[in-house]
Design a protein around this motif. Structure first.
Motif, PDB file in Angstrom:
ATOM      1  N   LYS A  26       0.835  -1.202   0.000  1.00 41.76           N
ATOM      2  CA  LYS A  26       0.000   0.000   0.000  1.00 41.76           C
ATOM      3  C   LYS A  26       0.872   1.256   0.000  1.00 41.76           C
ATOM      4  CE  LYS A  26      -2.401  -0.926   3.713  1.00 41.76           C
ATOM      5  NZ  LYS A  26      -3.375  -0.793   4.828  1.00 41.76           N
ATOM      6  N   PRO A  27       0.409   2.320  -0.661  1.00 43.61           N
ATOM      7  CA  PRO A  27       1.224   3.539  -0.717  1.00 43.61           C
ATOM      8  C   PRO A  27       1.707   4.028   0.650  1.00 43.61           C
ATOM      9  CG  PRO A  27      -0.577   3.701  -2.262  1.00 43.61           C
ATOM     10  CD  PRO A  27      -0.791   2.416  -1.500  1.00 43.61           C
ATOM     11  N   GLU A  28       0.836   4.041   1.646  1.00 40.83           N
ATOM     12  CA  GLU A  28       1.266   4.538   2.965  1.00 40.83           C
ATOM     13  C   GLU A  28       2.343   3.635   3.568  1.00 40.83           C
ATOM     14  OE1 GLU A  28      -1.782   3.722   1.962  1.00 40.83           O
ATOM     15  OE2 GLU A  28      -3.079   3.123   3.639  1.00 40.83           O
ATOM     16  N   ASP A  29       2.260   2.336   3.249  1.00 38.75           N
ATOM     17  CA  ASP A  29       3.299   1.420   3.737  1.00 38.75           C
ATOM     18  C   ASP A  29       4.596   1.592   2.955  1.00 38.75           C
ATOM     19  OD1 ASP A  29       1.698   0.379   5.727  1.00 38.75           O
ATOM     20  OD2 ASP A  29       0.945  -1.257   4.482  1.00 38.75           O
ATOM     21  N   GLN A  30       4.481   1.926   1.676  1.00 34.00           N
ATOM     22  CA  GLN A  30       5.697   2.223   0.900  1.00 34.00           C
ATOM     23  C   GLN A  30       6.455   3.382   1.545  1.00 34.00           C
ATOM     24  OE1 GLN A  30       5.239   2.591  -3.418  1.00 34.00           O
ATOM     25  NE2 GLN A  30       3.444   1.273  -3.358  1.00 34.00           N
ATOM     26  N   ILE A  31       5.722   4.426   1.928  1.00 33.02           N
ATOM     27  CA  ILE A  31       6.373   5.577   2.574  1.00 33.02           C
ATOM     28  C   ILE A  31       7.004   5.150   3.900  1.00 33.02           C
ATOM     29  CG2 ILE A  31       5.999   7.853   3.597  1.00 33.02           C
ATOM     30  CD1 ILE A  31       3.705   8.263   1.590  1.00 33.02           C
ATOM     31  N   ARG A  32       6.250   4.391   4.668  1.00 35.61           N
ATOM     32  CA  ARG A  32       6.744   3.941   5.976  1.00 35.61           C
ATOM     33  C   ARG A  32       8.001   3.071   5.811  1.00 35.61           C
ATOM     34  NH1 ARG A  32       5.275  -0.351   9.396  1.00 35.61           N
ATOM     35  NH2 ARG A  32       3.759  -1.139   7.885  1.00 35.61           N
ATOM     36  N   TYR A  33       7.963   2.174   4.872  1.00 35.63           N
ATOM     37  CA  TYR A  33       9.112   1.275   4.668  1.00 35.63           C
ATOM     38  C   TYR A  33      10.345   2.022   4.157  1.00 35.63           C
ATOM     39  CZ  TYR A  33       6.122  -2.909   5.220  1.00 35.63           C
ATOM     40  OH  TYR A  33       5.293  -3.884   5.698  1.00 35.63           O
ATOM     41  N   ARG A  34      10.126   2.983   3.252  1.00 35.91           N
ATOM     42  CA  ARG A  34      11.318   3.681   2.747  1.00 35.91           C
ATOM     43  C   ARG A  34      11.933   4.545   3.840  1.00 35.91           C
ATOM     44  NH1 ARG A  34       7.641   7.183  -1.475  1.00 35.91           N
ATOM     45  NH2 ARG A  34       7.521   9.128  -0.332  1.00 35.91           N
ATOM     46  N   GLN A  35      11.083   5.132   4.690  1.00 39.23           N
ATOM     47  CA  GLN A  35      11.621   5.903   5.813  1.00 39.23           C
ATOM     48  C   GLN A  35      12.373   4.989   6.777  1.00 39.23           C
ATOM     49  OE1 GLN A  35       8.169   8.026   7.292  1.00 39.23           O
ATOM     50  NE2 GLN A  35       8.318   9.586   5.688  1.00 39.23           N
ATOM     51  N   ALA A  36      11.854   3.793   6.980  1.00 40.34           N
ATOM     52  CA  ALA A  36      12.537   2.824   7.844  1.00 40.34           C
ATOM     53  C   ALA A  36      13.891   2.452   7.261  1.00 40.34           C
ATOM     54  CB  ALA A  36      11.670   1.577   8.021  1.00 40.34           C
ATOM     55  N   ALA A  37      13.926   2.243   5.957  1.00 40.89           N
ATOM     56  CA  ALA A  37      15.184   1.879   5.292  1.00 40.89           C
ATOM     57  C   ALA A  37      16.230   2.969   5.491  1.00 40.89           C
ATOM     58  CB  ALA A  37      14.941   1.636   3.806  1.00 40.89           C
ATOM     59  N   TYR A  38      15.820   4.215   5.327  1.00 43.37           N
ATOM     60  CA  TYR A  38      16.779   5.319   5.473  1.00 43.37           C
ATOM     61  C   TYR A  38      17.165   5.535   6.937  1.00 43.37           C
ATOM     62  CZ  TYR A  38      15.679   6.273   0.586  1.00 43.37           C
ATOM     63  OH  TYR A  38      15.512   6.152  -0.768  1.00 43.37           O
ATOM     64  N   SER A  39      16.230   5.342   7.840  1.00 42.16           N
ATOM     65  CA  SER A  39      16.526   5.488   9.262  1.00 42.16           C
ATOM     66  C   SER A  39      17.510   4.407   9.708  1.00 42.16           C
ATOM     67  CB  SER A  39      15.223   5.406  10.062  1.00 42.16           C
ATOM     68  OG  SER A  39      15.473   5.568  11.440  1.00 42.16           O
ATOM     69  N   PHE A  40      17.262   3.187   9.271  1.00 41.69           N
ATOM     70  CA  PHE A  40      18.179   2.083   9.585  1.00 41.69           C
ATOM     71  C   PHE A  40      19.560   2.368   8.993  1.00 41.69           C
ATOM     72  CE2 PHE A  40      19.778  -2.258   8.323  1.00 41.69           C
ATOM     73  CZ  PHE A  40      20.062  -2.711   9.594  1.00 41.69           C
ATOM     74  N   THR A  41      19.590   2.919   7.806  1.00 41.27           N
ATOM     75  CA  THR A  41      20.863   3.296   7.175  1.00 41.27           C
ATOM     76  C   THR A  41      21.590   4.348   8.004  1.00 41.27           C
ATOM     77  OG1 THR A  41      19.971   2.833   4.982  1.00 41.27           O
ATOM     78  CG2 THR A  41      21.918   4.247   5.072  1.00 41.27           C
ATOM     79  N   SER A  42      20.833   5.323   8.483  1.00 46.29           N
ATOM     80  CA  SER A  42      21.409   6.401   9.276  1.00 46.29           C
ATOM     81  C   SER A  42      22.091   5.862  10.531  1.00 46.29           C
ATOM     82  CB  SER A  42      20.296   7.391   9.648  1.00 46.29           C
ATOM     83  OG  SER A  42      20.791   8.389  10.505  1.00 46.29           O
ATOM     84  N   TRP A  43      21.438   4.914  11.183  1.00 42.97           N
ATOM     85  CA  TRP A  43      22.043   4.299  12.368  1.00 42.97           C
ATOM     86  C   TRP A  43      23.380   3.641  12.014  1.00 42.97           C
ATOM     87  CZ3 TRP A  43      21.454  -1.290  13.910  1.00 42.97           C
ATOM     88  CH2 TRP A  43      22.100  -1.548  15.125  1.00 42.97           C
ATOM     89  N   ASN A  44      23.386   2.919  10.929  1.00 45.81           N
ATOM     90  CA  ASN A  44      24.608   2.218  10.535  1.00 45.81           C
ATOM     91  C   ASN A  44      25.697   3.175  10.059  1.00 45.81           C
ATOM     92  OD1 ASN A  44      24.235  -0.832  10.817  1.00 45.81           O
ATOM     93  ND2 ASN A  44      22.281  -0.177   9.942  1.00 45.81           N
ATOM     94  N   MET A  45      25.316   4.244   9.396  1.00 53.08           N
ATOM     95  CA  MET A  45      26.300   5.276   9.030  1.00 53.08           C
ATOM     96  C   MET A  45      26.906   5.876  10.300  1.00 53.08           C
ATOM     97  SD  MET A  45      26.738   5.651   5.674  1.00 53.08           S
ATOM     98  CE  MET A  45      27.205   7.339   5.245  1.00 53.08           C
ATOM     99  N   GLY A  46      26.053   6.120  11.289  1.00 55.36           N
ATOM    100  CA  GLY A  46      26.525   6.687  12.549  1.00 55.36           C
ATOM    101  C   GLY A  46      27.521   5.781  13.253  1.00 55.36           C
ATOM    102  N   LYS A  47      27.282   4.485  13.185  1.00 58.04           N
ATOM    103  CA  LYS A  47      28.209   3.542  13.814  1.00 58.04           C
ATOM    104  C   LYS A  47      29.571   3.586  13.123  1.00 58.04           C
ATOM    105  CE  LYS A  47      25.306   0.062  13.605  1.00 58.04           C
ATOM    106  NZ  LYS A  47      24.801  -1.320  13.613  1.00 58.04           N
TER     107      LYS A  47
END
Lengths: 154, 154
Positions: A26-47
């Motif tokens: 669903k479109p709203e889940d696409q937005i949620r998932y892509r934000q999750a992907a980038y947030s998870f990336t941010s954590w790993n970049m920070g590490k």
């Protein structure tokens, strides 16, 4: 169809897959998932940054770099499907409308991200701290390049 | 210190790394990042399920399985640090308090998740659809096992 061109290039996902995957989420889940992907990336970049700036632990850097590369190669284009260009109910998005009409540029930036992330993972796998530092810088630039053009808030 | 035991086992991250990483990330960000990790995992699990139920595309399954394994190996234990057992401002969490006081069980469940995710990635890498289906089922069970015990909402 520019949308499909974008989707097919982001994260090196094939055309049919992106369309297939978009159709299932669903479109709203696409937005949620892509934000999750980038947030998870941010954590790993920070590490990785913490390891570069402080004590370098090869195992943690390798795991973090693998995670970033896995995100970059996961077919994120499928999460920018029709109807995901603006907020849906309480699900906000910072994407600029231009992302959906500038397929060539998006594809270029996404390809740069995937290439840099894969090089970062390769450097981390070798435990080469100097190469990691350089590849980390390049990866960060590819994040910023896309944010500067296609993200409304930073 | 049970927290450290949990952190050191989750995602096979070494003790010092978990402590190091926890110290660098604010508690509310730890909650946000762990939710992102699980949300990103959910998307990738969904893609694999769609491939198993529909047309099997080895490349998409491989990318999704790699992403799940990368999450499982990313050291999630560092995101369950002190002060992350309840909501912080508007940052809610579904974690049960028991997670922070039952290190041995959490470590076991986290180890099961990492093992299953790695086996799923290995099966996907071979393009073996039957093995992927079996490993996907096992991975899903490890998700549910932890949710049943340590997640308040499902």
């Amino acid at each position: 169809m520019k949308k499909i061109t974008i989707a097919s290039m982001l994260g090196v996902v094939a055309l049919s897959l992106a369309v297939n995957a978009s159709a299932q989420v669903k479109p709203e889940d696409q937005i949620r998932y892509r934000q999750a992907a980038y947030s998870f990336t941010s954590w790993n970049m920070g590490k990785i940054k913490a390891n570069i700036d402080g004590t370098y632990d090869a195992a943690q850097v390798k795991a973090a770099a693998n995670a970033i590369a896995a995100v970059a190669n996961s077919g994120l284009g499928a999460l920018f499907g029709p109807g995901t260009d603006k907020a849906i109910g309480s699900q906000k998005t910072a994407v600029k409308p231009e992302l959906f009409t500038n397929g060539a540029e998006v594809a270029k930036l996404a390809g740069n991200f995937a290439k840099a992330a894969n090089e970062l993972a390769a450097a981390a796998d070798k435990g080469d701290a100097a190469a990691v530092k350089a590849a980390f810088g390049e990866t960060g630039k590819t994040c910023k390049a896309c944010h500067d053009q296609f993200k409304a808030r930073n």
